[in-house]
Design an enzyme around this catalytic site. Structure first.
Site, PDB file in Angstrom:
ATOM      1  N   GLY A  10     -66.840 -55.489  16.923  1.00  0.00           N
ATOM      2  CA  GLY A  10     -67.116 -56.600  17.818  1.00  0.00           C
ATOM      3  C   GLY A  10     -67.895 -57.738  17.190  1.00  0.00           C
ATOM      4  O   GLY A  10     -68.185 -58.719  17.865  1.00  0.00           O
ATOM      5  N   CYS A  11     -68.255 -57.664  15.931  1.00  0.00           N
ATOM      6  CA  CYS A  11     -69.035 -58.735  15.319  1.00  0.00           C
ATOM      7  C   CYS A  11     -68.118 -59.677  14.566  1.00  0.00           C
ATOM      8  O   CYS A  11     -66.943 -59.409  14.354  1.00  0.00           O
ATOM      9  CB  CYS A  11     -70.097 -58.165  14.380  1.00  0.00           C
ATOM     10  SG  CYS A  11     -69.405 -57.501  12.859  1.00  0.00           S
ATOM     11  N   GLY A  12     -68.668 -60.788  14.105  1.00  0.00           N
ATOM     12  CA  GLY A  12     -67.877 -61.783  13.407  1.00  0.00           C
ATOM     13  C   GLY A  12     -67.509 -61.386  12.003  1.00  0.00           C
ATOM     14  O   GLY A  12     -66.725 -62.070  11.359  1.00  0.00           O
TER      15      GLY A  12
END
Length: 276
Positions: A123-125
């Site tokens: 879910g992170c960039g």
């Protein structure tokens, strides 16, 4: 459902040669043709766990499974040496198989750390950064070594075909072989996956006490990047492939001082690494 298990210290049936292929019928699409039976390669799902933690599910050809688990454990970087493998138990559950592997505390801790890093990126960039690092890992370069003599490649393709016993019956199988300095083939492992075949060979070399620097490994498939990783981790000095490598594969072979040779069907061997 009945489950069969056996430890690798007991010379299990799971490390024997691949079973006879299944026979399936077909009809040629040419009108009123006859129904014909054809032997087809076997395939099975193999779930691998380390110290009770599930790690991977691989589609493999049954046979020489313990060789595969040993080779996979080393070539995937889960263990640094075969001494870190304490025990292997192979079992069958219906149509699938499983491998329960006991490894050293050091290797287990490092494996769990990598799993936590991968889970933490969800879910992170920057998703996949750690996965990319595993796909393009830092390897310990091999000591420089001389490539084999050109003489050993004379008639090598025909000698390879003689050792592909399972593929002769069913086709659809890659082979990974090891030849000594004279070009004599001393080991052969076959599988539906080219990387699986190399893992089986690496495991068999460990069991047989074969020095990876005493000859060269051969792949009947194209040379992909993961084969370079596995060969370097197994300290194989020279890798010979029957199909052409990619440019990235050549770059990594040169970077890690792996002798990489392409053996075309009707041309002299081509030495890509070290750089000409």
């Amino acid at each position: 459902m009945r489950c069969l298990t056996q430890s690798y210290s007991e010379q299990p049936v799971f490390n024997q040669a691949p079973p006879q292929p299944d026979v399936m019928s077909y009809r040629e699409l040419t009108g009123d043709s006859m129904v014909v039976d054809a032997p087809l390669a076997n395939e099975s799902a193999l779930a691998i766990s380390y110290n009770g933690i599930n790690q991977a599910v691989m589609m493999v050809t049954p046979g020489h499974m313990e060789d595969f688990v040993r080779g996979f454990s080393l070539s995937s970087g889960i263990v640094k040496s075969f001494n870190e493998i304490r025990d292997i138990e192979i079992g069958r559950n219906g149509e699938s198989h499983f491998a329960q592997v006991e490894i050293s505390n050091r290797a287990f801790w490092e494996m769990k750390t990598q799993r936590r890093n991968l889970a933490g990126t969800t879910g992170c960039g920057l998703c996949g950064v750690e996965a990319l690092e595993q796909a393009l890992p830092d390897l310990v370069p091999l000591p420089s070594s001389l490539p084999p003599s050109p003489l050993v490649f004379q008639g090598l393709r025909s000698r390879i075909a003689e050792h592909q016993k399972a593929a002769k019956i069913s086709g659809a199988l890659h082979a990974s072989l090891f030849a000594n300095s004279k070009g004599e083939i001393v080991l052969c492992r076959e599988d539906i996956g080219r990387h699986n075949a190399l893992d089986k060979l690496i495991g068999a070399m460990a069991v047989n006490g074969t020095n990876p620097k005493s000859g060269f490994a051969i792949m009947t498939s194209r040379c992909s990047l993961e084969l370079i990783h596995k060969a370097v981790r197994a300290e194989i000095a020279t890798l010979v492939c029957l199909s052409a490598p990619t440019s990235l594969t050549v770059e990594w072979a040169r970077r890690n001082r792996l002798n990489l040779i392409h053996l075309p069907n009707s041309s002299p061997p081509r030495l890509y690494s070290p750089a000409p």
